[in-house]
Write an enzyme that holds these catalytic residues in place. Structure first.
Site, mmCIF file in Angstrom:
data_model
loop_
_atom_site.group_PDB
_atom_site.id
_atom_site.type_symbol
_atom_site.label_atom_id
_atom_site.label_comp_id
_atom_site.label_asym_id
_atom_site.label_seq_id
_atom_site.Cartn_x
_atom_site.Cartn_y
_atom_site.Cartn_z
ATOM 1 N N ASP A 100 44.137 29.520 -39.876
ATOM 2 C CA ASP A 100 42.910 28.990 -40.699
ATOM 3 C C ASP A 100 43.386 29.103 -42.449
ATOM 4 O O ASP A 100 43.940 30.091 -42.909
ATOM 5 C CB ASP A 100 41.705 29.710 -40.696
ATOM 6 C CG ASP A 100 40.407 29.008 -41.259
ATOM 7 O OD1 ASP A 100 39.650 28.579 -40.311
ATOM 8 O OD2 ASP A 100 40.365 28.832 -42.468
ATOM 9 N N ILE A 101 43.068 27.921 -42.965
ATOM 10 C CA ILE A 101 43.499 27.881 -44.273
ATOM 11 C C ILE A 101 42.941 28.922 -45.372
ATOM 12 O O ILE A 101 43.416 29.235 -46.609
ATOM 13 C CB ILE A 101 43.728 26.302 -44.821
ATOM 14 C CG1 ILE A 101 44.572 25.970 -46.012
ATOM 15 C CG2 ILE A 101 42.134 26.041 -45.375
ATOM 16 C CD1 ILE A 101 44.764 24.673 -46.333
ATOM 17 N N HIS A 119 36.571 23.485 -32.392
ATOM 18 C CA HIS A 119 37.579 24.334 -32.714
ATOM 19 C C HIS A 119 37.186 25.789 -32.542
ATOM 20 O O HIS A 119 35.986 26.178 -32.808
ATOM 21 C CB HIS A 119 37.969 24.284 -34.261
ATOM 22 C CG HIS A 119 36.837 24.443 -35.178
ATOM 23 N ND1 HIS A 119 36.486 23.068 -35.376
ATOM 24 C CD2 HIS A 119 36.435 25.211 -35.994
ATOM 25 C CE1 HIS A 119 35.447 23.335 -36.488
ATOM 26 N NE2 HIS A 119 35.402 24.601 -36.778
HETATM 27 P P1 AMP Z 1 33.969 25.454 -39.488
HETATM 28 O O1 AMP Z 1 33.207 25.910 -40.582
HETATM 29 O O2 AMP Z 1 33.511 26.393 -38.164
HETATM 30 O O3 AMP Z 1 33.895 23.906 -39.093
HETATM 31 O O4 AMP Z 1 35.405 25.772 -39.631
HETATM 32 C C1 AMP Z 1 36.180 25.044 -39.991
HETATM 33 C C2 AMP Z 1 37.459 25.940 -40.407
HETATM 34 O O5 AMP Z 1 38.698 25.039 -40.981
HETATM 35 C C3 AMP Z 1 37.342 26.851 -41.952
HETATM 36 O O6 AMP Z 1 37.351 27.961 -41.551
HETATM 37 C C4 AMP Z 1 38.281 25.950 -42.997
HETATM 38 O O7 AMP Z 1 38.741 27.378 -43.539
HETATM 39 C C5 AMP Z 1 39.279 25.745 -41.885
HETATM 40 N N1 AMP Z 1 40.251 24.632 -42.323
HETATM 41 C C6 AMP Z 1 39.858 23.621 -43.432
HETATM 42 N N2 AMP Z 1 41.094 22.823 -43.388
HETATM 43 C C7 AMP Z 1 42.104 23.285 -43.150
HETATM 44 C C8 AMP Z 1 43.293 23.007 -42.866
HETATM 45 N N3 AMP Z 1 43.753 21.942 -43.513
HETATM 46 N N4 AMP Z 1 44.233 23.804 -42.173
HETATM 47 C C9 AMP Z 1 43.528 25.051 -41.694
HETATM 48 N N5 AMP Z 1 42.397 25.348 -41.620
HETATM 49 C C10 AMP Z 1 41.508 24.367 -42.413
#
Ligand code: AMP
Ligand code: ZN
Length: 114
Positions: free
Chosen positions: A30-31, A100
């Site tokens: 996760d970023i 996810h």
């Molecule tokens: P959710 O809020 O459950 O939809 O989770 C989405 C997750 O994706 C969040 O924890 C973000 O930090 C993560 N995220 C968003 N963009 C990226 C990316 N480019 N690479 C990795 N994680 C990401």
């Protein structure tokens, strides 16, 4: 699916820190990590949420869950414990509409979650 961030990560078009892959899933960091271990497991194909993933059948949800466990083992947090979360819908905070599983570990976590 066009205009989907996680489809773009699945194809490699968008870079991500990949940690594991299986035939139909990938796992990447996760970023914005919320724990020392914070990895996302996704199906490579686009399903918007958990209900759609469950409806896909053919063991795909099992494969995502098994990969979540493998992520925990690879990170060395399976012994201390880890959490697997599918945020689903707006009140749960789902911001990316490609299903996810969050795999979180490496610190104590409160229950119930905030
Ligand atoms: P959710 O809020 O459950 O939809 O989770 C989405 C997750 O994706 C969040 O924890 C973000 O930090 C993560 N995220 C968003 N963009 C990226 C990316 N480019 N690479 C990795 N994680 C990401
Ligand atoms: Zn997608």
């Amino acid at each position: 699916m066009t205009d989907c961030l996680f489809c773009s990560i699945a194809t490699g078009e968008t870079a991500a820190a990949r940690v594991l892959e299986s035939p139909r899933t990938i796992a990447f960091r996760d970023i914005s990590p919320q724990a020392p271990t914070h990895v996302l497991v996704i199906p490579k194909d686009h399903y918007p949420d958990l209900a759609a993933l469950a409806g896909a059948g053919a063991g795909l949800l099992d494969e995502v869950a098994a990969q979540a466990h493998r992520v925990a083992v690879a990170a060395g947090v399976d012994g201390t414990g880890y959490r697997v979360i599918f945020n689903t819908g707006p009140q749960a905070g789902q911001t990316v509409q490609h299903v996810h599983a969050h795999v979180l570990g490496g610190r104590a976590m409160a229950w119930p979650p905030g």
